[in-house]
Design a protein around this motif. Sequence first.
Motif, PDB file in Angstrom:
ATOM      1  N   ARG A 157       0.814  -1.211   0.000  1.00 37.57           N
ATOM      2  CA  ARG A 157       0.000   0.000   0.000  1.00 37.57           C
ATOM      3  C   ARG A 157       0.852   1.267   0.000  1.00 37.57           C
ATOM      4  NH1 ARG A 157      -2.887  -0.201   5.235  1.00 37.57           N
ATOM      5  NH2 ARG A 157      -3.845   1.734   4.491  1.00 37.57           N
ATOM      6  N   VAL A 158       0.298   2.314  -0.590  1.00 40.21           N
ATOM      7  CA  VAL A 158       0.830   3.665  -0.414  1.00 40.21           C
ATOM      8  C   VAL A 158       0.056   4.253   0.766  1.00 40.21           C
ATOM      9  CG1 VAL A 158       1.129   5.944  -1.432  1.00 40.21           C
ATOM     10  CG2 VAL A 158       1.393   3.891  -2.847  1.00 40.21           C
ATOM     11  N   LEU A 159       0.733   4.453   1.881  1.00 37.24           N
ATOM     12  CA  LEU A 159       0.060   4.795   3.134  1.00 37.24           C
ATOM     13  C   LEU A 159      -0.255   6.285   3.243  1.00 37.24           C
ATOM     14  CD1 LEU A 159       2.257   2.561   5.464  1.00 37.24           C
ATOM     15  CD2 LEU A 159      -0.028   2.042   4.581  1.00 37.24           C
ATOM     16  N   ALA A 167       6.337  13.821  -1.506  1.00 32.10           N
ATOM     17  CA  ALA A 167       6.869  12.599  -0.925  1.00 32.10           C
ATOM     18  C   ALA A 167       5.698  11.669  -0.613  1.00 32.10           C
ATOM     19  CB  ALA A 167       7.671  12.889   0.344  1.00 32.10           C
ATOM     20  N   ALA A 168       5.996  10.398  -0.450  1.00 32.92           N
ATOM     21  CA  ALA A 168       4.968   9.420  -0.101  1.00 32.92           C
ATOM     22  C   ALA A 168       5.551   8.364   0.810  1.00 32.92           C
ATOM     23  CB  ALA A 168       4.376   8.779  -1.354  1.00 32.92           C
ATOM     24  N   ARG A 169       4.728   7.891   1.714  1.00 28.07           N
ATOM     25  CA  ARG A 169       5.088   6.784   2.605  1.00 28.07           C
ATOM     26  C   ARG A 169       4.539   5.511   1.978  1.00 28.07           C
ATOM     27  NH1 ARG A 169       1.791   5.799   7.777  1.00 28.07           N
ATOM     28  NH2 ARG A 169       2.706   3.892   8.647  1.00 28.07           N
ATOM     29  N   ILE A 170       5.441   4.600   1.641  1.00 26.11           N
ATOM     30  CA  ILE A 170       5.093   3.463   0.787  1.00 26.11           C
ATOM     31  C   ILE A 170       5.569   2.167   1.427  1.00 26.11           C
ATOM     32  CG2 ILE A 170       5.309   2.514  -1.545  1.00 26.11           C
ATOM     33  CD1 ILE A 170       6.309   5.375  -2.369  1.00 26.11           C
ATOM     34  N   GLN A 171       4.726   1.152   1.396  1.00 26.78           N
ATOM     35  CA  GLN A 171       5.129  -0.152   1.908  1.00 26.78           C
ATOM     36  C   GLN A 171       6.054  -0.856   0.918  1.00 26.78           C
ATOM     37  OE1 GLN A 171       1.182  -1.889   2.867  1.00 26.78           O
ATOM     38  NE2 GLN A 171       1.871  -1.871   5.002  1.00 26.78           N
ATOM     39  N   ALA A 172       6.873  -1.734   1.450  1.00 24.08           N
ATOM     40  CA  ALA A 172       7.973  -2.301   0.668  1.00 24.08           C
ATOM     41  C   ALA A 172       7.527  -3.278  -0.406  1.00 24.08           C
ATOM     42  CB  ALA A 172       8.967  -2.998   1.607  1.00 24.08           C
ATOM     43  N   LEU A 188       2.040  12.881  -9.639  1.00 23.59           N
ATOM     44  CA  LEU A 188       3.374  12.599  -9.124  1.00 23.59           C
ATOM     45  C   LEU A 188       3.905  11.276  -9.660  1.00 23.59           C
ATOM     46  CD1 LEU A 188       2.728  13.600  -5.403  1.00 23.59           C
ATOM     47  CD2 LEU A 188       4.079  14.901  -7.075  1.00 23.59           C
ATOM     48  N   THR A 189       5.211  11.107  -9.554  1.00 18.37           N
ATOM     49  CA  THR A 189       5.855   9.866  -9.951  1.00 18.37           C
ATOM     50  C   THR A 189       7.110   9.661  -9.114  1.00 18.37           C
ATOM     51  OG1 THR A 189       6.973   8.701 -11.764  1.00 18.37           O
ATOM     52  CG2 THR A 189       7.068  11.113 -11.799  1.00 18.37           C
ATOM     53  N   TRP A 269       9.620   6.487   3.335  1.00 14.43           N
ATOM     54  CA  TRP A 269       9.189   7.752   2.753  1.00 14.43           C
ATOM     55  C   TRP A 269      10.096   8.019   1.563  1.00 14.43           C
ATOM     56  CZ3 TRP A 269       5.221  11.094   3.232  1.00 14.43           C
ATOM     57  CH2 TRP A 269       4.386  10.983   4.365  1.00 14.43           C
ATOM     58  N   MET A 270       9.483   8.192   0.389  1.00 18.97           N
ATOM     59  CA  MET A 270      10.249   8.365  -0.837  1.00 18.97           C
ATOM     60  C   MET A 270       9.986   9.730  -1.456  1.00 18.97           C
ATOM     61  SD  MET A 270      11.795   5.462  -0.923  1.00 18.97           S
ATOM     62  CE  MET A 270      12.554   5.596  -2.551  1.00 18.97           C
TER      63      MET A 270
END
Length: 534
Positions: A157-159, A167-172, A188-189, A269-270
Amino acid sequence: MNKTRSWWGWGNVEDAVHGVELAELTRRTSAMLPDTDLRAHEPPDPRSLDIRRPRVTVPASLAHLGSDDLVDRAAHAHGKAFRDVVRNLHGDLRNVPDVVVRPSSETEIVDILDWCSRSNIAVIAYGGGSSVVGGIEPRFDGGYAGTISMDLAALDRVLEIDRTSRAARIQAGVFGPALEDVLRPAGLTLRHFPQSFEFSTLGGWLATRAGGHFATLYTHIDDLVESMRVVTPAGISESRRLPGSGAGPSSDRLFLGSEGTLGVITEAWMRLQDRPRWRGNATVHFSDFEAAVSATRAIAQAGIFPTNCRLLDPAEAFINAGTASSGGVLVLAFESADHPVGPWLDRVVELCRDHGGTLPEPPRRTDSADAPAPTAVSDAWRSSFLRMPYQRDALAARSMIVETFETACTWDTFADLHASVRKAANDALASVDAQGVLTCRFTHVYPDGPAPYFGIYAAGRWGSTLAQWDQIKAAVSEALANAGATITHHHAVGRDHRPWYDRQRPDVFAAALRAAKGALDPAGILNPGVLVDP
């Protein structure tokens, strides 16, 4: 349409090479290497193989996460390198995980690591399974009660998305296409597109310090990390989310590239970018490869930072782009979400012409949200780039040796490196009695050096292609090490690169890495044999 992942080779079963593509592939191969035996060999049904029975039983509290299905275990036994594909084709599955577990939360990961630490069970974190260096294979000496493959695909998931900071907090466990589908509505990308994009995950990119498709600036996944969260047998590590920090050594840098040996990356966070609107591209031909290299260096050192700056030597251009050029072909591209890219494109074309480059067709550009029609060569290259792994599998099943190896070096050493690798490859091909071709392209370029990516296309002997490739691989790896280049620019270390990685890294750093592993993984269960010995 729901597609079926191939257990033995690359990608989806439905996307394998067949029909006209297969006929053209075999025609080109026969033309390049006459008298090659291209009879097809089919992979076995894994259910027919003598695969070791599971040696471990998942505790009742975790049983719902585990699978001992034979095909599931077979699909998690190897990565997707040539040597993996060949062994699968021959039914050689001597190293198979005992159980595949699929946690869907950090709590379950903690429980699994606790169980395995107590029970002396090795754990291999598994993302998309696209490793080409033996990084996910349970190939190590005994001493463990068993091995589990921890498939993280359920953490997908993208949390959170922070549009202000981009930026986004993303599961691995999220795969590349699914991630971009979530980010697209926000404009965004992540802009990280390795060749394995469709079949690899964020966690895998982070764990292997993956390189993306773009040639300059944000080339490695490292450049896109704000913070990471990692579950280790000793506890959870979570770095503070910041644009930058000078507060001591970076904890993120410890886990980036750790290949599952220090902990299980669960989320990050990416840094994101706005989706590009303006694009431009050009294809430049050269009559002399040395001049083509000089032009590429001039571009890399000019501070222009093209999106794509991919130099193909004559053999690479002919085999994978269908283009004849005596000195090579340079594929260039720019893109921006903020401004037209015409002036930058014009400048690199000018630099290329200064070095004798010619353009078979004018540069193309757009000021719209739609991508421009690519040049004929860049279009052919892109199609070939995406189909390469599938075509590799088709040729591997027809006794061909088709594999790559990559490195990075400084500009002043490239000519000698190129000559050394060419000699080592040709000598090795002769020693294994295989007629073949070595190709070279630059995948990434830096102001101080390129990342050369070599390919081997050779006619092997069915039943011997693995041994033939292993001998070639050892020879070219020695050439890289002796030239002072890196054993890998973006394919990770795994088990296959360990002998040369051990020589490349400083001894004192090896000691520090072993100490870190001892602190974070006291029982030594995480991906044994990768990077360091327990």
